[in-house]
Write an enzyme that holds these catalytic residues in place. Structure first.
Site, PDB file in Angstrom:
ATOM      1  N   SER A   1       0.645  -1.272   0.003  1.00  0.00           N
ATOM      2  CA  SER A   1       0.038   0.067   0.015  1.00  0.00           C
ATOM      3  C   SER A   1       0.863   1.248  -0.031  1.00  0.00           C
ATOM      4  CB  SER A   1      -1.026   0.065   1.327  1.00  0.00           C
ATOM      5  OG  SER A   1      -0.131  -0.127   2.303  1.00  0.00           O
TER       6      SER A   1
ATOM      7  N   SER B   1      14.486  -7.852   5.202  1.00  0.00           N
ATOM      8  CA  SER B   1      14.962  -7.508   6.559  1.00  0.00           C
ATOM      9  C   SER B   1      15.691  -6.253   6.714  1.00  0.00           C
ATOM     10  CB  SER B   1      16.085  -8.682   6.957  1.00  0.00           C
ATOM     11  OG  SER B   1      16.194  -8.535   8.468  1.00  0.00           O
TER      12      SER B   1
ATOM     13  N   TYR C   1      11.631  -4.277  16.880  1.00  0.00           N
ATOM     14  CA  TYR C   1      11.882  -4.315  15.230  1.00  0.00           C
ATOM     15  C   TYR C   1      13.047  -5.263  14.937  1.00  0.00           C
ATOM     16  CZ  TYR C   1      12.668  -2.622  10.552  1.00  0.00           C
ATOM     17  OH  TYR C   1      12.931  -2.560   9.086  1.00  0.00           O
TER      18      TYR C   1
ATOM     19  N   LYS D   1      13.753  -8.725  12.668  1.00  0.00           N
ATOM     20  CA  LYS D   1      14.375  -8.989  11.419  1.00  0.00           C
ATOM     21  C   LYS D   1      15.708  -9.780  11.800  1.00  0.00           C
ATOM     22  CE  LYS D   1      11.814  -5.910   8.931  1.00  0.00           C
ATOM     23  NZ  LYS D   1      11.309  -6.603   7.934  1.00  0.00           N
TER      24      LYS D   1
END
Length: 225
Positions: free
Chosen positions: A10, A127, A144, A148
């Protein structure tokens, strides 16, 4: 012509990837929570589905749609969630929300699409440099960056498990890219690369990288982060 599935379409890199693959004559299934964004561009060869990759019912609808095509050549797991918050203030639920998108959603989608892939198929997991062992780390990104890092290890394991039958699995650890997500996490920070520039690299790699790499971490960064 390739059959391509891209998540997180999006905005940012994902949206630019959809435009590029369409422009180059490939068929794309664009997955995002807000399908109307991609629909609004009316791109040839592109089908957009509203899909939360952490929702099993949404994934089942994706599988039904793809079964009509019969195969998936390229899967780009681009969708991501980020929170910039001190570790002490980050709740366990906030950690889970980040991992749900960055790890468990990826797991669910890969498991769903594996029967539609073959030896020539290529899975690219997006990543971050923050997930690479020994790289510069930033306070506030515990959820976060650790998610990753998990994605990197998952990629290596899947490449080993499917090395005889395919698909190939590779992971791109991106540095700073000027996207809406970056702006939300770090207001005012200016990255050296645009979303379009990174999307061009990712598309090229997805089409040819599995000829040279499997189970590899490629650090894609023109700056230290």
């Amino acid at each position: 012509m390739k059959q391509v599935v891209i998540t997180g379409t999006s905005r940012g890199i994902g949206l630019e990837l959809v435009k590029l693959f369409s422009k180059n004559g490939h068929e794309v299934l664009a997955l995002s929570r807000i399908a109307e964004v991609v629909d609004g561009f009316k791109l040839p060869g592109v089908t957009s589905i509203g899909c939360d990759i952490t929702n099993e019912d949404d994934l089942a609808r994706v599988k039904e749609r793809l079964s009509e095509k019969g195969k998936v050549d390229i899967l780009i797991n681009n969708a991501g969630a980020i929170i910039n918050k001190s570790f002490a203030e980050t709740t366990v639920d906030e950690f889970r929300n980040v991992y749900d998108t960055n790890v468990f959603g990826v797991v669910g989608l890969i498991q769903l699409l594996l029967p539609l892939m073959n030896k020539e198929s290529h899975v690219i997991n997006v990543s971050s440099m923050g997930g690479v062992q020994g790289s510069m780390k930033f306070a506030g990104l515990a959820a976060y960056s650790s998610s990753k890092g998990a994605l990197i290890t998952l990629t290596e394991l899947l490449a080993e498990e499917y090395k005889e039958t395919g698909p190939s699995f590779n992971v791109l650890a991106l540095g700073a890219v000027q996207t809406e997500m970056l702006e939300e996490a770090f207001p005012g920070y200016k990255a050296p690369l645009s979303a379009l520039q990174m999307a061009e690299y990712i598309m090229d790699f997805s089409l040819t990288g599995n000829k040279y790499y499997n189970g590899k971490i490629l650090q894609v960064s023109s700056s230290t982060p």
